[in-house]
Motif scaffolding. Structure first.
Motif, PDB file in Angstrom:
ATOM      1  N   GLY A 153      36.180  39.341  34.467  1.00  0.00           N
ATOM      2  CA  GLY A 153      35.796  39.529  35.896  1.00  0.00           C
ATOM      3  C   GLY A 153      36.663  39.839  36.983  1.00  0.00           C
ATOM      4  O   GLY A 153      37.663  40.786  36.570  1.00  0.00           O
ATOM      5  N   PHE A 154      36.749  39.331  38.035  1.00  0.00           N
ATOM      6  CA  PHE A 154      37.624  39.705  39.343  1.00  0.00           C
ATOM      7  C   PHE A 154      37.677  41.317  39.445  1.00  0.00           C
ATOM      8  O   PHE A 154      38.628  42.089  39.878  1.00  0.00           O
ATOM      9  CB  PHE A 154      39.066  39.367  38.951  1.00  0.00           C
ATOM     10  N   GLU A 163      33.552  39.504  43.196  1.00  0.00           N
ATOM     11  CA  GLU A 163      33.175  38.870  41.741  1.00  0.00           C
ATOM     12  C   GLU A 163      34.494  38.140  41.434  1.00  0.00           C
ATOM     13  O   GLU A 163      35.681  38.267  41.669  1.00  0.00           O
ATOM     14  CB  GLU A 163      33.456  39.972  40.809  1.00  0.00           C
ATOM     15  N   GLY A 164      34.113  36.933  40.814  1.00  0.00           N
ATOM     16  CA  GLY A 164      35.096  35.767  40.345  1.00  0.00           C
ATOM     17  C   GLY A 164      35.478  36.228  38.874  1.00  0.00           C
ATOM     18  O   GLY A 164      35.347  37.270  38.225  1.00  0.00           O
ATOM     19  N   GLY A 165      35.692  35.092  38.285  1.00  0.00           N
ATOM     20  CA  GLY A 165      36.059  35.221  36.759  1.00  0.00           C
ATOM     21  C   GLY A 165      35.656  33.858  36.034  1.00  0.00           C
ATOM     22  O   GLY A 165      34.720  33.261  36.423  1.00  0.00           O
ATOM     23  N   GLY A 166      36.310  33.714  34.816  1.00  0.00           N
ATOM     24  CA  GLY A 166      36.246  32.552  34.095  1.00  0.00           C
ATOM     25  C   GLY A 166      36.460  31.280  34.904  1.00  0.00           C
ATOM     26  O   GLY A 166      37.444  31.109  35.370  1.00  0.00           O
ATOM     27  N   GLY A 167      35.239  30.411  34.739  1.00  0.00           N
ATOM     28  CA  GLY A 167      35.401  29.261  35.674  1.00  0.00           C
ATOM     29  C   GLY A 167      34.725  29.474  36.846  1.00  0.00           C
ATOM     30  O   GLY A 167      34.368  28.299  37.477  1.00  0.00           O
ATOM     31  N   ASP A 168      34.149  30.433  37.372  1.00  0.00           N
ATOM     32  CA  ASP A 168      33.380  30.557  38.338  1.00  0.00           C
ATOM     33  C   ASP A 168      31.861  30.922  38.263  1.00  0.00           C
ATOM     34  O   ASP A 168      31.295  30.779  39.068  1.00  0.00           O
ATOM     35  CB  ASP A 168      33.904  31.908  39.452  1.00  0.00           C
ATOM     36  N   TYR A 169      31.495  30.683  36.806  1.00  0.00           N
ATOM     37  CA  TYR A 169      30.207  31.156  36.667  1.00  0.00           C
ATOM     38  C   TYR A 169      29.560  29.995  35.570  1.00  0.00           C
ATOM     39  O   TYR A 169      28.794  30.532  34.983  1.00  0.00           O
ATOM     40  CB  TYR A 169      30.038  32.450  35.993  1.00  0.00           C
ATOM     41  N   GLY A 170      30.100  28.832  35.906  1.00  0.00           N
ATOM     42  CA  GLY A 170      29.444  27.793  35.040  1.00  0.00           C
ATOM     43  C   GLY A 170      30.363  27.261  34.054  1.00  0.00           C
ATOM     44  O   GLY A 170      31.597  28.098  33.572  1.00  0.00           O
ATOM     45  N   PRO A 171      30.373  26.010  33.474  1.00  0.00           N
ATOM     46  CA  PRO A 171      31.364  25.459  32.676  1.00  0.00           C
ATOM     47  C   PRO A 171      31.181  26.011  31.214  1.00  0.00           C
ATOM     48  O   PRO A 171      32.142  25.618  30.401  1.00  0.00           O
ATOM     49  CB  PRO A 171      31.071  23.861  32.828  1.00  0.00           C
ATOM     50  N   ASN A 172      30.013  26.318  30.778  1.00  0.00           N
ATOM     51  CA  ASN A 172      29.892  26.665  29.306  1.00  0.00           C
ATOM     52  C   ASN A 172      30.415  28.152  28.896  1.00  0.00           C
ATOM     53  O   ASN A 172      30.837  29.015  29.769  1.00  0.00           O
ATOM     54  CB  ASN A 172      28.371  26.621  29.025  1.00  0.00           C
ATOM     55  N   SER A 173      30.237  28.348  27.610  1.00  0.00           N
ATOM     56  CA  SER A 173      30.973  29.705  27.312  1.00  0.00           C
ATOM     57  C   SER A 173      30.502  30.902  27.991  1.00  0.00           C
ATOM     58  O   SER A 173      31.239  31.948  28.173  1.00  0.00           O
ATOM     59  CB  SER A 173      30.948  29.725  25.720  1.00  0.00           C
ATOM     60  N   GLY A 174      29.201  31.273  28.210  1.00  0.00           N
ATOM     61  CA  GLY A 174      28.641  32.258  29.066  1.00  0.00           C
ATOM     62  C   GLY A 174      29.328  32.810  30.105  1.00  0.00           C
ATOM     63  O   GLY A 174      29.408  33.639  30.521  1.00  0.00           O
TER      64      GLY A 174
END
Length: 535
Positions: free
Chosen positions: A413-414, A396-407
């Motif tokens: 994560g991680f 699992e990644g975190g913020g920034g790994d699942y698209g540029p928008n707020s969702g």
């Protein structure tokens, strides 16, 4: 304890330790019992230094034992921790050169300018740098996290906008508290000023929502709205040693009138050991968000000796299993549900969800490792759908790994790095909070042989598709990291081959994360996916 982190323990914490620790267990037990909750024996009340009350610090999503485990496993090159850490170090937010851009007012949904993206990017940079510091001991990352958090606490005064301001308060409130919890003992961290920001800017907005739901009828807002607010208030209560806030969230989880309380979020329990998730009748993205948020609330409470995971015969386990099976493409039942909508004293209406929404089996969010590891490793329960979907989403990644928008920033994560744990064995396998083990005292705990243990997945159970963005996402193609099964607690060298075969993932020295697919080796590209969190 990690040697570098040991050297960074602050003078403030050392001065407090002897006076605070003696009362920690007693007061913490009283808090849990007063809230009507079973307290896991050996819970995390002794995991860190208590400051001003019975709450353990660090004690939100990560305890001191959790952080030490991550550091030791990564240092040893153990799978899947090494792959999870490689995912962290590859994220642009986890770099020590990050510079914050604090705002006096954050707007979401309306107002000028809508600048909430600045906040969530900075929050995730603070969290990722703080987590990275605890794993590898590089103080440059701690310095970066502290600088980000201090800059925001020195400037932010309000959250404004449309009803979406409640989402901003809830999501970014619980997240920023978790980032700060990881550096709260640093001498250069402005602890009192940060507490003031939490209790005057973030928490009051979330508390207002739980009280009057933006002057709407209580069922007007879907499940995830309540859960964002609950996560913020709980994180604030623990961070600020405020037992009244913690007790309010526990009470709301169990008996709240809104759709975020556990019986409203999971209204129907089936004979198959699965329980319908209300927001599955809406769409997949919001259902995943809700499951991740409820898991976050349960984990933070657990680390303070409060067992919400096991409440009502592990109702959350049954709901999470349902969403996991459904998200893997499996057939699930859904009981038609009609909710009232409208403003108090104004317009009114209703909406009926009659069936579970269609799903994209490639959609993923970094929510599963935490939940799966709790039930299967801490509690020793069977959760086949959680096990499979967690392996499929790893690392699992975190913020920034699942698209540029707020969702893509709704979860910290991680989880592969942070929540993978060895399976508890022996008489303590049933439960244990934080660093301890043992059986919870009283009702609400799950039995390894009870109804909280759904039967194994059928031979033709869905799974194995590559994670990626869902329909309507503006994300690019995902890098497959799929697999039909896998034990996330396989940490020894002898287990690496089996875990790699299940997930298709291994880690190499130098932070490179490689994927095996169709006999080829490819360097992983950031995985992306859109987010969902509106009304």
């Amino acid at each position: 304890m990690h040697e570098t982190r040991r050297r960074q323990i602050s003078r403030r914490n050392l001065l407090r330790a002897t006076g605070a620790t003696a009362g920690a267990v007693t007061l913490g037990t009283g808090i849990a019992q007063a809230a009507g909750r079973a307290q896991p024996q050996g819970a995390a009340l002794a995991a860190g230094s208590a400051q001003g009350s019975g709450y353990a610090h660090p004690g939100l999503l990560h305890t001191a034992a959790d952080l030490d485990r991550m550091a030791a496993k990564v240092k040893a090159g153990a799978a899947p921790y090494a792959a999870g850490f490689a995912r962290l170090t590859a994220n642009r937010h986890a770099q020590s050169g990050w510079t914050a851009n604090p705002q006096a007012t954050v707007y979401r949904g309306a107002g000028s300018p809508q600048n909430y993206a600045i906040l969530y990017n900075d929050v995730h940079a603070a969290y990722q740098n703080a987590l990275r510091y605890h794993v590898d001991g590089d103080t440059a990352h701690a310095d970066t996290a502290v600088a980000i958090l201090n800059s925001w606490s020195s400037k932010l005064t309000s959250l404004e906008g449309s009803a979406d301001r409640f989402l901003a308060a809830g999501l970014y409130g619980y997240q920023i508290a978790n980032a700060a919890e990881l550096v709260r003992d640093r001498d250069d961290f402005e602890l009192d000023r940060f507490r003031t920001m939490l209790t005057t800017v973030f928490a009051p907005v979330s508390e207002s929502f739980l009280k009057d739901h933006n002057n709407a009828v209580v069922t007007n807002y879907w499940t995830n709205w309540d859960l964002t607010a609950m996560a913020c208030v709980l994180a604030t209560g623990i961070f600020c040693d405020d037992e009244a806030r913690v007790a309010r969230v526990v009470e709301y989880f169990e008996n709240g009138a809104g759709l975020g309380s556990v019986r409203n979020a999971i209204p129907v329990v089936g004979d198959d050991g699965l329980a319908e998730w209300l927001e599955a009748g809406r769409d997949q993205g919001h259902a995943l968000l809700g499951v991740g948020l409820m898991g976050t609330v349960c984990e933070m409470a657990w680390n303070q000796g409060i067992d919400l995971y096991g409440y009502d015969d592990s109702r959350f386990l049954k709901g999470a299993q349902y969403v996991a099976k459904w998200s893997l493409g499996g057939d699930v039942s859904y009981t038609a549900n009609t909710r009232r909508k409208g403003a108090i004293g104004g317009w009114s209406g209703s909406e009926t969800a009659s069936d579970a929404a269609p799903v994209d089996p490639t959609m993923t969010r970094p929510i599963w490792a935490m939940i799966s590891n709790h039930y299967t490793k801490r509690r020793g329960l069977s959760a086949p759908y959680l096990t499979r979907i967690a392996a499929k989403a790893a690392p699992e990644g975190g913020g920034g790994d699942y698209g540029p928008n707020s969702g893509g920033y709704d979860q910290l994560g991680f989880g592969t790095l942070a929540f993978t744990r060895d399976k508890v064995t022996g008489s303590g396998a049933g439960a244990g909070g934080g660093t301890g083990g043992g059986k919870p005292a009283g009702a609400g705990s799950a039995s390894p042989t009870g109804s909280a243990s759904p039967s194994g997945a059928p031979a033709n159970a869905p799974g194995g598709s590559a994670p990626g963005p869902g329909p309507g996402s503006d994300a690019g193609p995902a890098t497959p990291a799929g697999g039909n099964s896998g034990d996330l607690a396989s940490t020894g060298a002898g287990d690496l081959a089996a875990w790699t075969a299940a997930t298709g993932i291994t880690a190499l020295a130098g932070g490179l994360l490689l994927l095996r697919r169709r006999g080829k080796t490819q360097q992983e590209q950031p995985r992306t996916g859109g987010g969902a969190h509106s009304k």
